[in-house]
Design a protein around this motif. Structure first.
Motif, mmCIF file in Angstrom:
data_model
loop_
_atom_site.group_PDB
_atom_site.id
_atom_site.type_symbol
_atom_site.label_atom_id
_atom_site.label_comp_id
_atom_site.label_asym_id
_atom_site.label_seq_id
_atom_site.Cartn_x
_atom_site.Cartn_y
_atom_site.Cartn_z
ATOM 1 N N ASP A 255 -6.086 -1.039 -4.915
ATOM 2 C CA ASP A 255 -5.491 -1.724 -3.764
ATOM 3 C C ASP A 255 -6.495 -2.763 -3.261
ATOM 4 O O ASP A 255 -7.473 -2.423 -2.615
ATOM 5 N N GLU A 256 -6.219 -4.026 -3.568
ATOM 6 C CA GLU A 256 -7.100 -5.138 -3.208
ATOM 7 C C GLU A 256 -8.554 -4.868 -3.596
ATOM 8 O O GLU A 256 -9.438 -4.885 -2.748
ATOM 9 N N SER B 15 0.836 -1.208 0.000
ATOM 10 C CA SER B 15 0.000 0.000 0.000
ATOM 11 C C SER B 15 0.867 1.253 0.000
ATOM 12 O O SER B 15 0.533 2.258 -0.644
HETATM 13 MG MG LIG Z 1 -2.194 -2.659 2.137
#
Ligand SMILES: [Mg+2]
Ligand SMILES: Nc1ncnc2c1ncn2[C@@H]1O[C@H](COP(=O)(O)OP(=O)(O)OP(=O)(O)O)[C@@H](O)[C@H]1O
Lengths: 248, 391
Positions: A169-170, A48
């Motif tokens: 992000d995911e 991240s």
């Molecule tokens: Mg992360």
């Protein structure tokens, strides 16, 4: 040809100078225009952190970062905001839509800060929603949409401003397998048809194989980086139009 | 992003929380409304006093016993002033006493004022019907009376009072005239229309006294009222051996004194109301801080998609300015209604002054900016990554 993104020796330290915790240590990464890649690695490895730097939400502590050949590590906050506005689209694990606004208003958001007229914003937002199969949900609010539908709206918001880069992000982390598959199919299609570079973070090897390159990161360092071997690439299941009876 | 967009965003933000926005606005509404209402009543009162004092007659000097250490005045003192002081036209003695006046079974309570033939001139108060008291009436202590307009209406209604016999404290008087209606107040000075005028000599006999209440002095056109005032002061200082035995003041002095008192009163009312406006401003700040905290994630999203710090600042600042401006406008409207209501219910005059409306509105706007800037700065300074993680 210049790469779209070029990180050289990028490190990121959190905390006071003395007690600094390194989250990234000397990351070198090049991403060309039109790539579709996954960043993978264990929890806390710095994925991240790297995405925030790539997305110009954060600056590297040391090292240089060029977008389309332009050094952004020294830009002011307002200049970074302008780059996020024009070049980058974010997709978050938790969608991050504005609850009080309709789908269309959410998608308009980046265009407001670009100074586009209301009419133009509406049109671009509608087109982006149609791309993700949400043309029939313009006036729904997030609470009236299923998780998958909310993530589609978020993707529409990311592509509405015609960016060079989408950072996710995911993006499927909060969705069930089948819905995650639909979302990945949208990313693949946006990447192939619009030529937008897509960088996603994922824990799931299966999702990794739905992109064409995998960057493995551990303890703030890139430990593996390479294209997916021929024949391993998985096309995501073709997306059905969202069921008419989605969350109402 | 332009100002129009900032307003649109701010309106949407306020609309999302209507009750809260309204309650916050209420603080400003009450503050501005109170400023307008109270200052209007204060301004009205001071204008009223001014007109009433002016109505006493221009170029007027009043002599009366001091409240403490006071020495009695006599009819001869008026004569002395008229003879010895340069620039004096007339000096009129008056003796005022409230009394019951009866005419054929009907009775009223009013002021009976003993005076001389020059009162209409000195007080700029002419006779409307019949004649005024004459020098002969005063000299011979005649039992004749001239009615003020209100006293005449109360006692006689539509009937003609001329030549009728009325009873004052049991003594019969013949009505020889009626005064013109002056129409000025009675709230801060005795009502010049609600009185019955009789010769001062007769009044002294009725009361069994040889003193008088006060002396009204009219100053010639072009003569200096201050010089006249000083001269009269000196005469009484010599006569009583005491500079403070008698109070002498000109109309200008009364106006100045009254003006400063009512001015202070108005400022005081305005200040009290201003404090409530300040409290309203603190309410704005409080709510805006809460709102910034609640909307941290929204701020993070906006920044992530490209909002600059000043876009966020503008959005929140415009919200607080809208609260204060809309609140200010409603407050002005309610304040005007309120001042009209107060003046009707309380029977006091009120004057809405445009400059105070402008001051109150400007102050409200300033309150909105002043108390809105801090929360808006907090919002604009949020780090987008932290803000996006906020829940
Ligand atoms: Mg992360
Ligand atoms: N704001 C911060 N202050 C201090 N340390 C931080 C901060 N953000 C991240 N870190 C630390 O930096 C390291 C990398 O964090 P990061 O969020 O990039 O990991 P990640 O790879 O995304 O993990 P996950 O897969 O769990 O999301 C972690 O050790 C984390 O504790």
């Amino acid at each position: 040809m210049k790469p779209l993104l070029e990180l050289t020796g990028v490190s990121k330290f959190y905390g006071e100078a003395g007690l600094a915790v390194p989250a990234l240590r000397g990351v070198d990464l090049r991403v060309g225009a039109g790539e579709l890649l996954s960043i993978m690695g264990p929890s806390g490895s710095g994925k991240s952190t790297l995405m925030n730097i790539i997305g110009c939400l954060d600056r590297p502590t040391t090292g240089t970062y060029l977008i389309e050949g332009r050094d952004v590590s020294t830009l002011s906050g307002d200049e970074l905001a302008a780059i996020r506005n024009r070049k980058v689209g974010f997709v978050f694990q938790t969608f991050n839509l504005l609850n009080r606004s309709t789908a269309q208003e959410n998608v308009e958001l980046p265009l407001i800060y670009r100074g586009l007229s209301l009419g133009q914003r509406r049109r671009q937002a509608r087109e982006a929603l149609e791309v993700v199969g949400m043309g029939h949900r313009l006036t729904h609010r997030p609470a009236q949409l299923s998780g998958g539908e909310q993530q589609r709206v978020a993707i529409a918001r990311a592509i509405a401003g015609d960016p060079s880069l989408i950072l996710a992000d995911e993006p499927t982390g909060n969705l069930d397998t089948r819905t995650g598959e639909e979302i990945m199919a949208i990313f693949q299609r946006v990447n192939a048809e619009l030529g937008v570079t897509v960088v996603q973070v994922t824990h799931d090897p299966h999702r990794g194989r739905q992109t064409r390159r995998i960057v493995l990161i551990r303890d703030g360092r890139i430990v593996e980086d390479g294209p997916l071997p021929d024949g391993e690439f998985l096309a995501a299941a073709p997306e059905p139009a969202p069921a008419g009876g989605g969350a109402q | 992003m332009n100002l129009f967009e900032s307003f649109r965003l701010a309106f949407n933000g306020l609309r999302a929380n209507k009750m809260r926005s309204f309650l916050t606005m209420l603080g400003v509404i009450i503050g501005v409304g109170a400023v307008i209402a109270l200052v209007s009543v204060g301004t009205g009162a001071s204008q009223e006093v001014t007109t009433q004092v002016e109505a006493l007659g221009s170029n007027l000097v009043i002599v009366m016993p001091a409240s403490a250490r006071g020495r009695d005045l006599r009819v001869e003192d008026a004569a002395t002033i008229e003879e010895r002081v340069a620039g004096v036209a007339h000096a009129v003695p008056t003796l005022r006493e409230s009394a019951t006046v009866i005419w054929t079974g009907r009775s009223i309570d009013t002021d009976v004022v003993g005076t001389t033939e020059f009162l209409p001139e000195v007080q700029s108060h002419p006779v409307a019907q019949g004649r005024f008291l004459s020098g002969q009436d005063v000299l011979y202590r005649r039992f004749v009376a001239v009615l003020g307009a209100t006293a005449r209406n109360n006692l006689f209604g539509l009937r003609d009072p001329m030549g009728q016999e009325i009873y004052i404290s049991g003594y019969p008087f013949t009505v020889i005239g009626v005064m013109a209606e002056k129409g000025e107040g009675g709230l801060f000075t005795p009502d010049p229309d609600d009185r019955v005028l009789i010769p001062v000599t007769t009044a002294q006999r009725l009361l069994g006294t040889n003193k008088i209440g006060s002396i009204y002095v009219s100053v010639n056109q072009g003569a200096n009222a201050d010089l006249v005032t000083n001269h009269i002061q000196r005469i009484f200082e010599v006569r009583f051996g005491d500079a403070d035995a008698v109070q002498v003041f000109s109309q200008q002095q009364i106006l100045a004194a009254v003006g400063s008192v009512t001015g202070i009163l108005t400022m005081l009312l305005g200040a009290i109301a201003g404090i409530s406006l300040l409290v309203g401003g603190i309410g704005i700040m409080n709510i805006m801080l809460v709102s910034v905290t609640e909307r941290t994630r929204e701020i993070g999203v906006r920044k992530a998609v490209g909002a600059r710090s000043r876009d966020i600042l503008a959005q929140f600042l415009v919200e607080s300015v809208i609260i204060s401006l809309v609140g200010g406008a409603i407050g002005i409207a309610l304040g005007m209604l309120g001042s009209a209501a107060i003046s009707r219910l309380g029977n006091v005059p009120s004057v809405v002054s445009l400059s105070w409306v402008a001051i109150a509105f400007g102050f409200a706007a300033a309150v909105g900016v002043f108390f809105g800037i801090y929360p808006a700065m907090q919002a604009s300074r949020l780090d987008p990554i932290q803000a996006l993680r906020h829940d």
